[in-house]
Write a protein that holds these residues in place. Structure first.
Motif, mmCIF file in Angstrom:
data_model
loop_
_atom_site.group_PDB
_atom_site.id
_atom_site.type_symbol
_atom_site.label_atom_id
_atom_site.label_comp_id
_atom_site.label_asym_id
_atom_site.label_seq_id
_atom_site.Cartn_x
_atom_site.Cartn_y
_atom_site.Cartn_z
ATOM 1 N N SER A 335 -42.586 71.469 73.889
ATOM 2 C CA SER A 335 -43.392 72.623 74.287
ATOM 3 C C SER A 335 -44.562 72.272 75.202
ATOM 4 O O SER A 335 -45.074 73.157 75.898
ATOM 5 C CB SER A 335 -43.917 73.329 73.026
ATOM 6 O OG SER A 335 -44.610 72.420 72.201
ATOM 7 N N ASN A 336 -45.015 70.995 75.236
ATOM 8 C CA ASN A 336 -46.154 70.625 76.068
ATOM 9 C C ASN A 336 -45.798 69.652 77.180
ATOM 10 O O ASN A 336 -46.686 69.173 77.889
ATOM 11 C CB ASN A 336 -47.247 69.993 75.198
ATOM 12 C CG ASN A 336 -47.787 70.960 74.164
ATOM 13 O OD1 ASN A 336 -48.333 71.996 74.499
ATOM 14 N ND2 ASN A 336 -47.625 70.620 72.894
ATOM 15 N N LEU A 337 -44.535 69.372 77.364
ATOM 16 C CA LEU A 337 -44.114 68.384 78.354
ATOM 17 C C LEU A 337 -44.325 68.917 79.775
ATOM 18 O O LEU A 337 -43.843 69.993 80.124
ATOM 19 C CB LEU A 337 -42.645 68.031 78.145
ATOM 20 C CG LEU A 337 -42.094 66.879 78.992
ATOM 21 C CD1 LEU A 337 -42.793 65.567 78.638
ATOM 22 C CD2 LEU A 337 -40.584 66.753 78.801
ATOM 23 N N LEU A 338 -45.049 68.143 80.604
ATOM 24 C CA LEU A 338 -45.342 68.550 81.983
ATOM 25 C C LEU A 338 -44.511 67.798 83.006
ATOM 26 O O LEU A 338 -44.117 68.362 84.026
ATOM 27 C CB LEU A 338 -46.831 68.343 82.294
ATOM 28 C CG LEU A 338 -47.835 69.134 81.462
ATOM 29 C CD1 LEU A 338 -49.252 68.828 81.926
ATOM 30 C CD2 LEU A 338 -47.549 70.617 81.542
ATOM 31 N N VAL A 339 -44.267 66.507 82.763
ATOM 32 C CA VAL A 339 -43.559 65.669 83.740
ATOM 33 C C VAL A 339 -42.325 65.074 83.084
ATOM 34 O O VAL A 339 -42.414 64.412 82.051
ATOM 35 C CB VAL A 339 -44.473 64.543 84.264
ATOM 36 C CG1 VAL A 339 -43.723 63.685 85.283
ATOM 37 C CG2 VAL A 339 -45.739 65.122 84.883
#
Length: 462
Positions: A335-339
């Motif tokens: 849910s918080n993965l950006l890259v």
């Protein structure tokens, strides 16, 4: 060795006197402390050569704060042993910043242990040991207990392809960096103390052997970086490696794993984890189910971390999930993965596992296909459908490497451009085969493809 009194050395100046720069006319006029600092930047052989300069320099080299001994640089072993012996004999009791030793143990185990004990008592801060053994020697070697009771050691590097026998008491209150290479851990419970030093911040286990343990526990409260390169186990051990690796590090920021997922990794209490790299080899013979199961559990543990924003994967770990519906139906949610980066392997855009990964990573900001991207079929029907949420709201940057400009790669680019509605930049890194597969203006062709984001810039790098 450490009980031999230091040799008295001739000096031109009292080291306790203040240094007067105005009275310094040549290099020899500098205080000992400053000369030793200058010598610390030179290779040890060059430092030793300064002993020929004058009587004052004769033994000054032996008090250098950094000592680096490599047996491979000597024509005969007897010269090497004598050189190390003299260096430690003529050295005074001043503290050592770094002691590095690469040698064969053979029959001089007690001699080598006396060297290690000497430098530990000289309050060494950084200790690097690369100890080798002849295959037929049959030496039952044990490191000196003083090595594991140092009040000053900050960094320890130990490369030793044999069993490490640890003393009952381990006290390394300042140890921050620990690297173990090709070490076989004894099944005595003491290795857990070594890997759980309270001050430990960086831990690297490179091709170590723990398959015979009941469990390998890593529980370090201040650990920030953990790197594990898993050893390639023998064929008869691959399918029956019961030892789990239990990681409890509440302040861990970076986790790196490279290997074949022979062990079952469990990560807990890693709420601060920011970056993870999982680079796995393909499943070994008869271990495909184990490989997939261990890979799924590792991703599941990583997905539970609230602060994980950067994840690097090799693609084959996802490819194994395509044949296992139970993993696809319960794929971990990031849910918080950006890259998200896929390293090495070429990725199939029409992979069910990739679709599950993208659909469960709703905040992705950037995706990098380091090994390339292609479509396995000739049609684009149903690929990326329904469109993952990140393509609709957050995906800004897309990078595709090893681009050959084949039809199935161009189709993959076309699908991505149509799906990514808020994309700001597409960067394509071309291989040397682009001109062979596409004769026209490749950049113009890609820019003319239909896309959902009108402000997306496209760049080609060769």
């Amino acid at each position: 060795m450490d009980k031999i009194p230091a040799v008295k050395k001739a000096r031109h100046h009292d080291s306790k006197n203040k240094f007067d720069a105005s009275s310094c006319n040549q290099l020899c006029d500098l205080p000992d402390a400053l000369l030793q600092h200058i010598l610390s930047f030179l290779p040890l052989k060059d430092v030793v050569r300064t002993s020929a300069l004058s009587r004052r320099w004769e033994y000054l080299w032996a008090s250098a704060p950094n000592l680096d001994f490599n047996e491979l640089e000597f024509p005969e072993r007897v010269y090497f042993l004598g050189f190390v012996e003299r260096a430690l004999l003529f050295g005074d009791s001043s503290s050592l910043k770094c002691f590095s030793l690469l040698c064969f143990v053979d029959q001089e185990a007690s001699r080598i242990n006396s060297w290690i004990t000497t430098v530990v008592r000289r309050k060494v801060q950084k200790l690097q040991l690369c100890l080798h053994f002849q295959a037929e020697s049959g030496i039952n070697y044990m490191l000196p207990s003083h090595m594991f009771r140092s009040e000053t050691m900050i960094e320890l590097y130990l490369a030793m392809p044999c069993h490490v026998r640890l003393p009952p008491s381990i006290c390394l209150p300042k140890l921050k960096i620990l690297t173990l290479v090709e070490v076989t851990f004894e099944d005595d419970g003491l290795i857990e103390k070594m890997l759980s030093v309270p001050s430990l911040q960086n831990l690297t286990l490179h091709k170590c052997n723990w398959w015979h343990l009941k469990a390998l526990n890593i529980s370090a409260p201040k650990l920030l970086r953990l790197c594990i390169v898993e050893k390639e186990f023998a064929t008869d051990m691959r399918s029956n490696c019961p030892c789990p690796v239990l990681i409890n590090a509440p302040n861990l920021l970076c986790f790196s794993y490279v290997g074949g997922l022979f062990s079952n990794y469990a990560i807990s209490a890693t709420s601060m984890l920011v970056q993870a790299l999982v680079r796995v080899d393909g499943p070994a013979e008869r271990t495909s189910d184990q490989f997939a199961s261990h890979g799924y559990k590792l991703l599941r543990d990583l997905s539970a971390v609230n602060h994980l924003i950067h994840l690097i994967l090799t693609y084959n770990i996802l490819e194994e999930f395509n044949m296992r519906k139970v993993f696809l139906d319960s794929f971990p949610v990031f849910s918080n993965l950006l890259v998200l980066a896929f390293d090495l392997d070429r990725v199939k855009l029409d992979s069910k596992a990739l679709f599950a990964m993208l659909s469960n990573s709703s905040c992705l900001f950037s995706i990098r296909f380091g090994g390339g991207l292609f479509v396995d079929s000739e049609k684009d029907e149903g690929i990326l459908q329904p469109t993952p949420q990140c393509f609709l709201s957050s995906l800004k940057y897309l990078t595709i490497c090893k681009f050959d400009a084949t039809d199935n790669q161009l189709l993959a680019v076309s699908i991505m451009l149509r799906a990514a509605k808020v994309l700001d930049a597409l960067c394509i890194k071309c291989s040397g085969h682009c001109s062979e597969n596409f004769s026209g203006n490749l950049l113009q062709h890609i820019e003319e493809l239909p896309r959902s984001s009108a402000h997306c810039t496209i760049s080609l790098l060769t």
